[in-house]
Design an enzyme around this catalytic site. Structure first.
Site, mmCIF file in Angstrom:
data_model
loop_
_atom_site.group_PDB
_atom_site.id
_atom_site.type_symbol
_atom_site.label_atom_id
_atom_site.label_comp_id
_atom_site.label_asym_id
_atom_site.label_seq_id
_atom_site.Cartn_x
_atom_site.Cartn_y
_atom_site.Cartn_z
ATOM 1 N N TYR A 45 1.875 -3.653 0.194
ATOM 2 C CA TYR A 45 0.576 -3.276 -0.381
ATOM 3 C C TYR A 45 0.715 -2.450 -1.657
ATOM 4 O O TYR A 45 0.223 -2.866 -2.721
ATOM 5 C CB TYR A 45 -0.318 -2.563 0.640
ATOM 6 C CG TYR A 45 -1.627 -2.131 0.021
ATOM 7 C CD1 TYR A 45 -2.557 -3.089 -0.390
ATOM 8 C CD2 TYR A 45 -1.918 -0.794 -0.215
ATOM 9 C CE1 TYR A 45 -3.742 -2.714 -1.009
ATOM 10 C CE2 TYR A 45 -3.100 -0.414 -0.832
ATOM 11 C CZ TYR A 45 -4.009 -1.375 -1.218
ATOM 12 O OH TYR A 45 -5.181 -0.998 -1.841
ATOM 13 N N LYS A 96 -0.062 -4.045 -5.509
ATOM 14 C CA LYS A 96 -1.123 -3.465 -6.338
ATOM 15 C C LYS A 96 -0.547 -2.887 -7.637
ATOM 16 O O LYS A 96 -1.159 -3.005 -8.707
ATOM 17 C CB LYS A 96 -1.878 -2.389 -5.554
ATOM 18 C CG LYS A 96 -2.703 -2.918 -4.392
ATOM 19 C CD LYS A 96 -3.877 -3.771 -4.841
ATOM 20 C CE LYS A 96 -5.009 -2.953 -5.406
ATOM 21 N NZ LYS A 96 -6.207 -3.779 -5.718
#
EC number: 1.1.1.145
Length: 373
Positions: free
Chosen positions: A155, A159
């Site tokens: 994650y 990002k």
């Protein structure tokens, strides 16, 4: 430039819906296109009942479908990209998270170039800046300081790389010869009505005699209300479209916080839910260093079991660090460049969120009463 149009990806989500609600109040806007993989029937109904003369076009499609994205971007003036797979515990396969968050963003940038969309706003996250260690204290950090996540967890990594792609795309030449201008917003932990994280936490507490799970009592964070994050995206869209402001906004990233008091995640959860009889677990909990090394041990077990069994620990070192660090950021740069000031005060945000939690508790009161007997 009158008669502009905006595409919002992830528009069926917690933040995306709030952005759309504010967008339809914008001057000279002729169309909002809302894109998500699937829209719940009640979300579709809410979009059609916004009480606006602005055209709202609902599109269902995959962020990995390049043809879908090109169709969605045709004739669009601004893209607000919020679609993402938020997963800090590894529920989804690593490649799936990378595909949605990174490849999906790259696909959308390419679609903007092909469809000659001149403005792109990326909803990033404070997670791209860290924290990298619960021992390092960062209070009221700002954009001039270099903070970058070193985690390989899918994650924060996806990002971070997606944000880099967005900012690197600033200045790209569009198919019609124009120029693509981009910026990225890094919100803090977002709370508010319909928060999926708060929903899970409240429902878990109702099944545990009203006891809130203690996960982040060592932290100091500055959570941000969803309505204020949505407002920052509106101001970013205005900034990129305004020739006077655009020069300062292009290629920039902004931390987005508000005037919510700096506090631990556990204290925030308690403050928002105490009116409904929920309380923090007062039992003994592991010291933070021990919790961190236990997470490391569970990750090792998961790694060695992976060829024969998909064991997913309920927490990992990244989550322990994320939940227990002293890590806050100022919104002064967004205030300077975008004219950002929180639209909703802490008192109002607290009241609205608490009232929503009350409806959740009421819906599941029978569960709570049964557990309390």
């Amino acid at each position: 430039m009158p008669g502009w149009s905006c595409l919002v990806t992830g528009a069926g989500g917690f933040l995306g819906q709030r952005i759309v609600q504010l967008l339809v109040q914008e001057k000279d806007l002729k169309e909002v296109r809302v894109l998500d993989k699937v829209f719940r029937p009640e979300t579709r109904e809410e979009f059609f009942n916004l009480g606006t003369s602005i055209k709202v076009t609902v599109l269902e499609g995959d962020i990995l479908d390049t043809q879908c994205l090109r169709r969605a971007c045709q004739g669009i003036s601004v893209v607000i990209h919020t679609a993402a797979l938020i997963d800090v515990t590894g529920v989804n396969p690593r490649q799936t998270i990378l595909d949605v968050n990174l490849k999906g963003t790259q696909n959308l940038l390419e679609a903007c170039v092909q469809a000659s969309v001149p403005a792109f706003i990326y909803c990033s996250t404070v997670d791209v800046a860290g924290p990298n260690s619960y021992k390092k204290i960062i209070l009221n950090g700002h954009e001039e300081e270099h903070h970058e996540s070193t985690w390989s967890n899918p994650y924060p990594y996806s990002k971070k790389m997606a944000e880099k792609a967005v900012l690197a795309a600033n200045g790209s030449i569009l198919k019609n010869g124009g120029t693509l201008h981009t910026c990225a917003l890094r919100p803090m932990y977002i709370y508010g009505e319909r928060s999926p994280f708060l929903s899970v936490m409240i429902l878990a507490a109702l099944k545990s005699k009203g006891i809130l799970n203690v996960t982040g009592k060592f932290s100091i964070a500055n959570p941000v209300y969803v309505g204020n994050v949505a407002w920052a995206h509106i101001l970013a869209a205005r900034g990129l479209r305004d020739p006077k402001k655009s020069q300062n906004v292009q290629g920039q990233f902004y931390y987005i916080s508000d005037d919510t008091p700096h506090q631990s995640y556990d204290d925030l959860n308690y403050t928002l839910s105490k009116e409904w009889g929920l309380h923090l677990d007062s039992s003994w909990s592991l010291p933070l260093p021990l919790l961190y090394w236990l997470a490391f041990l569970l990750e090792i077990v998961s790694f060695f079991l992976h060829p024969v069994y998909n064991y997913r620990p309920s927490f990992n070192r990244h989550l322990v660090t994320l939940s227990n660090s002293k890590f806050t950021f100022s919104y002064k740069k967004a205030q300077r460049d975008l004219g950002y000031k929180p639209l909703v005060s802490w008192e109002e945000a607290k009241q609205k969120t608490s009232e929503w939690i009350g409806t959740l508790v009421e819906q599941h009161r029978e569960t709570l009463d049964t557990k309390s007997q």
